[in-house]
Design an enzyme around this catalytic site. Structure first.
Site, PDB file in Angstrom:
ATOM      1  N   ASN A   1      98.322  28.160  38.256  1.00 34.70           N
ATOM      2  CA  ASN A   1      98.518  26.734  37.993  1.00 34.70           C
ATOM      3  C   ASN A   1      99.901  26.406  37.429  1.00 34.70           C
ATOM      4  O   ASN A   1     100.063  25.448  36.664  1.00 34.70           O
ATOM      5  CB  ASN A   1      97.416  26.202  37.062  1.00 34.70           C
ATOM      6  CG  ASN A   1      96.204  25.708  37.859  1.00 34.70           C
ATOM      7  OD1 ASN A   1      96.352  24.933  38.784  1.00 34.70           O
ATOM      8  ND2 ASN A   1      95.023  26.180  37.494  1.00 34.70           N
TER       9      ASN A   1
ATOM     10  N   ASN B   1      87.882  27.051  45.552  1.00 35.98           N
ATOM     11  CA  ASN B   1      87.469  25.685  45.225  1.00 35.98           C
ATOM     12  C   ASN B   1      85.987  25.491  45.586  1.00 35.98           C
ATOM     13  O   ASN B   1      85.605  24.511  46.222  1.00 35.98           O
ATOM     14  CB  ASN B   1      88.349  24.659  45.939  1.00 35.98           C
ATOM     15  CG  ASN B   1      88.163  23.252  45.389  1.00 35.98           C
ATOM     16  OD1 ASN B   1      87.613  23.071  44.311  1.00 35.98           O
ATOM     17  ND2 ASN B   1      88.599  22.254  46.145  1.00 35.98           N
TER      18      ASN B   1
ATOM     19  N   ASP C   1      95.170  32.195  40.605  1.00 36.53           N
ATOM     20  CA  ASP C   1      95.725  30.855  40.543  1.00 36.53           C
ATOM     21  C   ASP C   1      96.253  30.665  39.125  1.00 36.53           C
ATOM     22  O   ASP C   1      95.482  30.531  38.183  1.00 36.53           O
ATOM     23  CB  ASP C   1      94.624  29.840  40.876  1.00 36.53           C
ATOM     24  CG  ASP C   1      95.086  28.404  40.735  1.00 36.53           C
ATOM     25  OD1 ASP C   1      96.260  28.179  40.375  1.00 36.53           O
ATOM     26  OD2 ASP C   1      94.270  27.498  40.981  1.00 36.53           O
TER      27      ASP C   1
END
Length: 255
Positions: A151, A9, A149
């Site tokens: 999601n 992030n 990731d």
């Protein structure tokens, strides 16, 4: 062999929170990072982002401060792949793979659909295009560790408040069914769930409602491997002793 997958992030934000100090002690052979949110040229003068002893590669999004992936490897790659051949997603810097001989290790960042219908539509296009690519990997019978990731939380055990999220991006029935196809039809292996089949353990927490401290999370970060690597799986842990991001590093040891 120790492999770490981590959505930062923002790699610079994670660095400020101590990620690279921890990484120096983590004894990782390979590190796959997603959501770097930086251009490589912005990092090139700071040795922090090029850890000693690793071969490092960043793949940037065209849009500054967005997406991006990276791989650090103690083993020098024979070849590096930075594009999937999907223009929409290559422009967003979502894939990097290292060819390490008989093994390929990749860092992947799937689109999120949580920002609205237009982003869910993009995610759906990715899912449609990516499945044939996974099929080609199986046809080639190549060993692959696909970190990232994704999601998508696969099953009810993979998120704390699953009932409240049944109609939300990341836990939509057709997204979960798509993962069923990856695992059941194509034969890929969810390394984390193989090692801990019944443990409710998460890798991402909302920044709202004190979710990290209350452990109200989602398991959306994976190491998905070809079936020949199933017997090589030795141990898994999600590192939560420090917080570097809204995601935690997923650490898997291979024999």
């Amino acid at each position: 062999m120790r492999v770490i997958s981590f959505n930062a992030n923002g790699i610079r934000a994670a660095a400020r929170k101590g990620f690279f100090d921890w990484l120096a002690t983590a004894d990782a052979d390979l590190v796959c990072i997603q959501e770097t949110k930086a251009q490589a040229w912005q990092l090139e003068k700071d040795p922090t982002f090029w850890p000693e002893g690793y071969h490092c590669r960043y793949v940037d999004a065209e849009r500054k401060g967005y997406s991006g992936v990276a791989i650090y490897s103690r083993i020098e790659p024979r070849a590096v792949t930075t594009e999937m051949g999907l223009a929409e997603f290559d422009a967003e810097g979502r894939y990097c793979a290292f060819d390490l001989g008989d093994l390929t290790v990749a860092s992947l960042y799937l689109p999120s659909g949580s920002a609205g219908d237009h982003r869910q539509a993009s995610k759906d296009r990715f899912l449609e295009a990516f499945l044939p690519m996974l099929q080609r990997v199986r046809d080639e019978e190549r060993s692959l560790i696909l970190c990232g990731d994704w999601n998508i939380a696969h099953r009810e055990i993979d998120l704390k408040n699953w009932r409240a999220n049944r109609n939300k991006s990341g836990f939509l029935p057709y997204e979960r069914a798509w993962l069923d196809r990856v695992f059941d039809d194509l034969g890929f292996v969810d390394a984390h769930r193989t090692l801990k089949p019944d443990v409710a353990e998460y890798t991402w927490w909302s920044n709202r409602a004190n979710a990290w401290n209350n452990n109200v999370g989602w398991r959306i970060d994976y190491q998905i491997v070809t079936p020949d690597l199933r017997e090589q799986l030795a141990d898994v842990q999600v590192y939560r002793e420090e917080k570097f991001s809204d995601h935690a590093p997923l650490i898997i040891d291979y024999r």
